[in-house]
Design a protein around this motif. Sequence first.
Motif, mmCIF file in Angstrom:
data_model
loop_
_atom_site.group_PDB
_atom_site.id
_atom_site.type_symbol
_atom_site.label_atom_id
_atom_site.label_comp_id
_atom_site.label_asym_id
_atom_site.label_seq_id
_atom_site.Cartn_x
_atom_site.Cartn_y
_atom_site.Cartn_z
ATOM 1 N N GLU A 170 0.831 -1.208 0.000
ATOM 2 C CA GLU A 170 0.000 0.000 0.000
ATOM 3 C C GLU A 170 0.862 1.252 0.000
ATOM 4 O O GLU A 170 0.524 2.256 -0.639
ATOM 5 C CB GLU A 170 -0.954 -0.013 1.203
ATOM 6 C CG GLU A 170 -2.059 -1.054 1.109
ATOM 7 C CD GLU A 170 -2.871 -0.933 -0.174
ATOM 8 O OE1 GLU A 170 -3.291 0.204 -0.499
ATOM 9 O OE2 GLU A 170 -3.071 -1.954 -0.863
ATOM 10 N N ASP A 171 1.978 1.223 0.715
ATOM 11 C CA ASP A 171 2.878 2.390 0.730
ATOM 12 C C ASP A 171 3.491 2.613 -0.653
ATOM 13 O O ASP A 171 3.680 3.765 -1.080
ATOM 14 C CB ASP A 171 3.996 2.188 1.762
ATOM 15 C CG ASP A 171 3.514 2.395 3.191
ATOM 16 O OD1 ASP A 171 2.422 2.986 3.371
ATOM 17 O OD2 ASP A 171 4.224 1.959 4.116
ATOM 18 N N GLU A 172 3.802 1.535 -1.354
ATOM 19 C CA GLU A 172 4.361 1.671 -2.705
ATOM 20 C C GLU A 172 3.330 2.246 -3.669
ATOM 21 O O GLU A 172 3.664 3.062 -4.532
ATOM 22 C CB GLU A 172 4.866 0.313 -3.189
ATOM 23 C CG GLU A 172 6.156 -0.113 -2.505
ATOM 24 C CD GLU A 172 6.522 -1.559 -2.769
ATOM 25 O OE1 GLU A 172 7.697 -1.913 -2.542
ATOM 26 O OE2 GLU A 172 5.642 -2.345 -3.194
ATOM 27 N N LYS A 173 2.073 1.854 -3.513
ATOM 28 C CA LYS A 173 1.020 2.409 -4.366
ATOM 29 C C LYS A 173 0.901 3.916 -4.153
ATOM 30 O O LYS A 173 0.703 4.678 -5.106
ATOM 31 C CB LYS A 173 -0.312 1.725 -4.078
ATOM 32 C CG LYS A 173 -0.383 0.284 -4.539
ATOM 33 C CD LYS A 173 -1.739 -0.327 -4.179
ATOM 34 C CE LYS A 173 -1.774 -1.810 -4.485
ATOM 35 N NZ LYS A 173 -3.086 -2.400 -4.094
ATOM 36 N N LYS A 174 1.026 4.350 -2.908
ATOM 37 C CA LYS A 174 0.971 5.786 -2.619
ATOM 38 C C LYS A 174 2.170 6.499 -3.239
ATOM 39 O O LYS A 174 2.054 7.633 -3.730
ATOM 40 C CB LYS A 174 0.941 6.015 -1.111
ATOM 41 C CG LYS A 174 -0.354 5.581 -0.440
ATOM 42 C CD LYS A 174 -0.277 5.772 1.071
ATOM 43 C CE LYS A 174 -1.546 5.249 1.748
ATOM 44 N NZ LYS A 174 -1.431 5.330 3.227
ATOM 45 N N LEU A 175 3.333 5.850 -3.189
ATOM 46 C CA LEU A 175 4.542 6.422 -3.790
ATOM 47 C C LEU A 175 4.380 6.578 -5.294
ATOM 48 O O LEU A 175 4.775 7.594 -5.883
ATOM 49 C CB LEU A 175 5.742 5.516 -3.482
ATOM 50 C CG LEU A 175 7.083 5.912 -4.107
ATOM 51 C CD1 LEU A 175 7.622 7.188 -3.475
ATOM 52 C CD2 LEU A 175 8.098 4.782 -3.980
ATOM 53 N N LEU A 176 3.770 5.586 -5.946
ATOM 54 C CA LEU A 176 3.616 5.584 -7.401
ATOM 55 C C LEU A 176 2.566 6.565 -7.899
ATOM 56 O O LEU A 176 2.631 7.034 -9.038
ATOM 57 C CB LEU A 176 3.213 4.179 -7.873
ATOM 58 C CG LEU A 176 4.250 3.067 -7.726
ATOM 59 C CD1 LEU A 176 3.578 1.707 -7.851
ATOM 60 C CD2 LEU A 176 5.347 3.200 -8.761
ATOM 61 N N LYS A 177 1.606 6.906 -7.076
ATOM 62 C CA LYS A 177 0.404 7.629 -7.489
ATOM 63 C C LYS A 177 0.702 8.946 -8.198
ATOM 64 O O LYS A 177 1.372 9.820 -7.678
ATOM 65 C CB LYS A 177 -0.484 7.896 -6.265
ATOM 66 C CG LYS A 177 -1.840 8.504 -6.603
ATOM 67 C CD LYS A 177 -2.677 8.666 -5.351
ATOM 68 C CE LYS A 177 -4.025 9.280 -5.663
ATOM 69 N NZ LYS A 177 -4.850 8.421 -6.534
ATOM 70 N N ASN A 178 0.217 9.057 -9.440
ATOM 71 C CA ASN A 178 0.293 10.295 -10.229
ATOM 72 C C ASN A 178 1.712 10.841 -10.377
ATOM 73 O O ASN A 178 1.934 12.049 -10.290
ATOM 74 C CB ASN A 178 -0.619 11.366 -9.630
ATOM 75 C CG ASN A 178 -2.079 10.978 -9.693
ATOM 76 O OD1 ASN A 178 -2.478 10.171 -10.532
ATOM 77 N ND2 ASN A 178 -2.880 11.527 -8.802
ATOM 78 N N THR A 179 2.657 9.950 -10.618
ATOM 79 C CA THR A 179 4.054 10.390 -10.755
ATOM 80 C C THR A 179 4.426 10.536 -12.231
ATOM 81 O O THR A 179 5.379 9.922 -12.719
ATOM 82 C CB THR A 179 5.004 9.405 -10.047
ATOM 83 O OG1 THR A 179 4.717 8.073 -10.495
ATOM 84 C CG2 THR A 179 4.873 9.486 -8.550
ATOM 85 N N MET A 180 3.666 11.349 -12.934
ATOM 86 C CA MET A 180 3.960 11.590 -14.344
ATOM 87 C C MET A 180 3.411 12.956 -14.754
ATOM 88 O O MET A 180 2.209 13.176 -14.763
ATOM 89 C CB MET A 180 3.341 10.490 -15.217
ATOM 90 C CG MET A 180 3.777 10.569 -16.678
ATOM 91 S SD MET A 180 2.851 9.422 -17.726
ATOM 92 C CE MET A 180 3.237 7.864 -16.972
ATOM 93 N N ASP A 181 4.317 13.870 -15.072
ATOM 94 C CA ASP A 181 3.908 15.182 -15.573
ATOM 95 C C ASP A 181 3.820 15.189 -17.091
ATOM 96 O O ASP A 181 3.069 15.974 -17.672
ATOM 97 C CB ASP A 181 4.910 16.255 -15.130
ATOM 98 C CG ASP A 181 5.067 16.309 -13.626
ATOM 99 O OD1 ASP A 181 4.040 16.364 -12.927
ATOM 100 O OD2 ASP A 181 6.223 16.283 -13.146
ATOM 101 N N VAL A 182 4.610 14.326 -17.732
ATOM 102 C CA VAL A 182 4.641 14.217 -19.187
ATOM 103 C C VAL A 182 4.743 12.738 -19.546
ATOM 104 O O VAL A 182 5.585 12.018 -18.998
ATOM 105 C CB VAL A 182 5.853 14.963 -19.800
ATOM 106 C CG1 VAL A 182 5.809 14.908 -21.321
ATOM 107 C CG2 VAL A 182 5.898 16.411 -19.323
#
Length: 474
Positions: free
Chosen positions: A284-296
């Motif tokens: 679950e912590d990794e999912k939070k880390l990954l969340k919306n990590t893309m600006d382009v």
Amino acid sequence: MSSNFIWAVATAAYQIEGGKDTDGRTPSMWDAIREIPGRIKDGSTKDLSCDGRNKYREDVQLIKSLGVTHYRFSIDWSRVMKNGKTRNPLGMEYYKDLCRELKKEGIKCIVTLFHADLPLDLYNEGSWLTEGIIDRFVEFSRYCYEELNEYVSIWITFNEIRMHAWAGVVKVEGEPFHSLDIDYKKFLGNVSVTRAVMVASRNMLLAHAKVYRLFHEKDDSTRVGIIVGAHSCMDAEGEKISAVSERATKSMVNLYLDPLIHPSNDWTEDMKEYLGTDLPPWSEDEKKLLKNTMDVLCLNYYRPHIVKERKGPSLVEELFNFTMVDDDWPKIGGESSWVRLHPRGLISLLEGLTKKEKEDGMKYPNVPILISENGVNDDPSLDSLEDTNRIQYIEAHIDGILEARRSGINVIGYTAWSLMDNLEWDDGFQVRFGLFHVDLKSEEKTRTPKMSVDWYRKKIEKERRDETMNKEVK
């Protein structure tokens, strides 16, 4: 079309700089590959390069002559950190010099942190199969950010993440052999090669997310992206989108986007069904880390694929129950080229990603899309400087992309591959994608413009002029 539209040209670090160690550079994975007899098709060794390390001032003038707004280049990890671990200011100074020169000419930088070439020590320690490399990558990225961020418009963490996971870590059936022959079981135990590939994928996605968080903590206006190979797939029955073509595309594109921008920040259920226990889970912590990590979202596009419902010979085809079949699209780079002229394939993929924004349960955010590579090799039947095939190919794709943009798809820029002829991995220098021809036999590694140089400059001028006129009319 916004006046901020990116017109770019690209090269990769190792492909033009070469394996020279005059500034403290230490060996890389591709240095070792190039020393294996028979691995590189033209027989060249790591000592042959375009000498971009010493010719950067001249090369910036070549970039300027194209009239582009941006230059995409990559950082050679082995040059800026000895053995991938210790900062090397002398190696970093080259990139600072290059960035300063580009800034002087009004050209912005798009910087790729990892472009297929790993420091050899880190490869031998397990490559992307071990979690320890994640922090190594973060520290390398931190160093690059601290030294170069003032010059950088967009940071890209990985070039073609799927390609490296499937071809650049371990040897996989049906994929290019772009790695050394590592024994993955030494690091992971008695697991399948599929598990090894997906562990590498997982570690790279986590490394991307950690770098994204680091850069945004330093400056929330920083733009960070990741490159996915634009594997657009169409059904053999009429070149349409169907269950099999969508599944094939998901296996090569969406599999790497979903953990970053899908609402679940997880592998989707259909991917779990096909990969089963070979797909490593996220906490679950990794999912939070990954969340919306893309600006382009960056896409490298060269051709689509035709697929049928049947297990093909490669591992990915077997796992996802499809097979790639022959097509009759123009072989724009000659009979032996893998590139095809079919821009509709890219537009189809862009439309598919846009459609997902509207589907319940998917809701992909409207992330800006940069075409980060697009180009074709020289046709051997043509004069080396009269690259009319390249002009035809690039123009068709630019026109398609701009039409897609006018229809509402959020495409923010186009990047031609590549600035000059350079090392095309295991093909060596015998396959040439450059707008500038490089005489590799000359001591000066002389660069000579092909016909496409003048054409690309005029195409950019025309599109920018038309944009201004359209604004005035409105």
